[in-house]
Motif scaffolding. Structure first.
Motif, PDB file in Angstrom:
ATOM      1  N   LEU A  61      -6.940  -9.928   9.369  1.00 56.18           N
ATOM      2  CA  LEU A  61      -5.552 -10.187   9.008  1.00 56.18           C
ATOM      3  C   LEU A  61      -5.059  -9.169   7.991  1.00 56.18           C
ATOM      4  O   LEU A  61      -5.677  -8.975   6.941  1.00 56.18           O
ATOM      5  CB  LEU A  61      -5.426 -11.594   8.417  1.00 56.18           C
ATOM      6  N   PHE A  62      -3.949  -8.524   8.321  1.00 58.97           N
ATOM      7  CA  PHE A  62      -3.209  -7.714   7.368  1.00 58.97           C
ATOM      8  C   PHE A  62      -1.948  -8.491   7.058  1.00 58.97           C
ATOM      9  O   PHE A  62      -1.185  -8.845   7.968  1.00 58.97           O
ATOM     10  CB  PHE A  62      -2.854  -6.336   7.951  1.00 58.97           C
ATOM     11  N   LEU A  63      -1.693  -8.760   5.786  1.00 59.75           N
ATOM     12  CA  LEU A  63      -0.565  -9.597   5.387  1.00 59.75           C
ATOM     13  C   LEU A  63       0.215  -8.895   4.287  1.00 59.75           C
ATOM     14  O   LEU A  63      -0.183  -8.891   3.130  1.00 59.75           O
ATOM     15  CB  LEU A  63      -1.094 -10.948   4.886  1.00 59.75           C
ATOM     16  N   SER A  64       1.316  -8.248   4.681  1.00 54.65           N
ATOM     17  CA  SER A  64       2.169  -7.558   3.720  1.00 54.65           C
ATOM     18  C   SER A  64       3.316  -6.894   4.474  1.00 54.65           C
ATOM     19  O   SER A  64       3.363  -6.925   5.705  1.00 54.65           O
ATOM     20  CB  SER A  64       1.370  -6.505   2.949  1.00 54.65           C
ATOM     21  N   THR A  65       4.208  -6.281   3.746  1.00 55.53           N
ATOM     22  CA  THR A  65       5.281  -5.513   4.368  1.00 55.53           C
ATOM     23  C   THR A  65       4.683  -4.319   5.096  1.00 55.53           C
ATOM     24  O   THR A  65       3.772  -3.667   4.589  1.00 55.53           O
ATOM     25  CB  THR A  65       6.269  -5.021   3.290  1.00 55.53           C
ATOM     26  N   LEU A  66       5.187  -4.022   6.275  1.00 56.30           N
ATOM     27  CA  LEU A  66       4.699  -2.880   7.041  1.00 56.30           C
ATOM     28  C   LEU A  66       5.464  -1.638   6.613  1.00 56.30           C
ATOM     29  O   LEU A  66       6.618  -1.447   6.989  1.00 56.30           O
ATOM     30  CB  LEU A  66       4.879  -3.124   8.544  1.00 56.30           C
ATOM     31  N   GLU A  67       4.811  -0.827   5.773  1.00 54.48           N
ATOM     32  CA  GLU A  67       5.402   0.394   5.257  1.00 54.48           C
ATOM     33  C   GLU A  67       4.284   1.385   4.927  1.00 54.48           C
ATOM     34  O   GLU A  67       3.123   0.985   4.814  1.00 54.48           O
ATOM     35  CB  GLU A  67       6.265   0.105   4.028  1.00 54.48           C
ATOM     36  N   PRO A  68       4.621   2.664   4.756  1.00 55.68           N
ATOM     37  CA  PRO A  68       3.594   3.684   4.575  1.00 55.68           C
ATOM     38  C   PRO A  68       2.608   3.438   3.428  1.00 55.68           C
ATOM     39  O   PRO A  68       1.409   3.674   3.594  1.00 55.68           O
ATOM     40  CB  PRO A  68       4.402   4.962   4.337  1.00 55.68           C
ATOM     41  N   ARG A  69       3.063   2.956   2.269  1.00 55.81           N
ATOM     42  CA  ARG A  69       2.133   2.801   1.146  1.00 55.81           C
ATOM     43  C   ARG A  69       1.072   1.741   1.391  1.00 55.81           C
ATOM     44  O   ARG A  69       0.067   1.675   0.685  1.00 55.81           O
ATOM     45  CB  ARG A  69       2.883   2.520  -0.151  1.00 55.81           C
ATOM     46  N   LYS A  70       1.246   0.933   2.398  1.00 57.41           N
ATOM     47  CA  LYS A  70       0.274  -0.115   2.730  1.00 57.41           C
ATOM     48  C   LYS A  70      -0.846   0.397   3.642  1.00 57.41           C
ATOM     49  O   LYS A  70      -1.780  -0.323   3.939  1.00 57.41           O
ATOM     50  CB  LYS A  70       0.973  -1.307   3.386  1.00 57.41           C
ATOM     51  N   ASN A  71      -0.710   1.649   4.131  1.00 62.32           N
ATOM     52  CA  ASN A  71      -1.741   2.282   4.949  1.00 62.32           C
ATOM     53  C   ASN A  71      -1.988   1.533   6.266  1.00 62.32           C
ATOM     54  O   ASN A  71      -3.118   1.464   6.756  1.00 62.32           O
ATOM     55  CB  ASN A  71      -3.051   2.427   4.158  1.00 62.32           C
ATOM     56  N   VAL A  72      -0.950   0.993   6.843  1.00 61.39           N
ATOM     57  CA  VAL A  72      -1.078   0.256   8.105  1.00 61.39           C
ATOM     58  C   VAL A  72      -1.468   1.202   9.240  1.00 61.39           C
ATOM     59  O   VAL A  72      -2.293   0.847  10.084  1.00 61.39           O
ATOM     60  CB  VAL A  72       0.227  -0.504   8.448  1.00 61.39           C
TER      61      VAL A  72
END
Length: 185
Positions: A16-27
């Protein structure tokens, strides 16, 4: 747990990845690393789309493991604890965080955490999470494989995570904050 599993049609085994999907999150790095892991586990991305989210969705669409990657969008706050509890692990390979509530919440719920060794996160999780260099692709691939396959590691992370999470309690934070205000006045 059963209700949340049914509502979101969750697979049995998932990260599970749980956070805003944006570049700083390294998705994007997470998706690319997940593609290289030999496992039947799924990757669930949960959160609002942030800036440059279209690149993430295009990467999912073009992924060789797209059948194993799902985007659930924003989920009801009341469902998040069950969602976290059902995950094999929470993956949080962020490049930068101000604090890191998601790893802390996962640890308090007894879910192993794989997260970054940068920014504020190591201070929050201590030795209770599997720490990776978010800039090192091979490190992330190896860590995902380990957290999915190594039951001893998962058991250790669950135990250490719960103990670490107990160090963070709202009443203690409130008392410390009040003490700072009293010193300032």
């Amino acid at each position: 747990l059963r209700h949340v599993r049914n509502v979101y049609d969750l697979p049995i085994n998932f990260l599970l990845f749980l956070s805003t999907l944006e570049p700083r999150k390294n998705v994007k790095g997470l998706i690319k690393a997940f593609e290289q892991v030999n496992s039947d586990a799924h990757l669930l991305l949960v959160g609002k789309p942030g800036w440059k989210h279209k690149e993430i969705f295009n990467l999912i669409k073009d992924s060789k493991k797209r059948k194993f990657i799902s985007y659930l969008g924003y989920v009801n706050e009341a469902d998040k604890p069950a969602l976290i509890s059902l995950a094999q692990a929470v993956v949080y390979p962020s490049f930068y965080e101000g604090f890191g509530f998601v790893p802390l919440e996962a640890m308090s719920l007894g879910t192993p955490v794989l997260t970054s060794q940068v920014s504020s996160i190591p201070e929050v999780v201590s030795n209770a999470a599997l720490l990776i260099n978010p800039y090192n692709h091979n490190d992330l691939v190896f860590a995902i494989s380990e957290i999915l396959s190594n039951d001893n590691l998962r058991t250790k992370l669950i135990s250490q995570g719960r103990a670490q999470a107990m160090r963070y309690q709202w009443d203690i934070s409130a008392k410390k904050t009040l003490a700072v205000f009293e010193q300032l006045s």
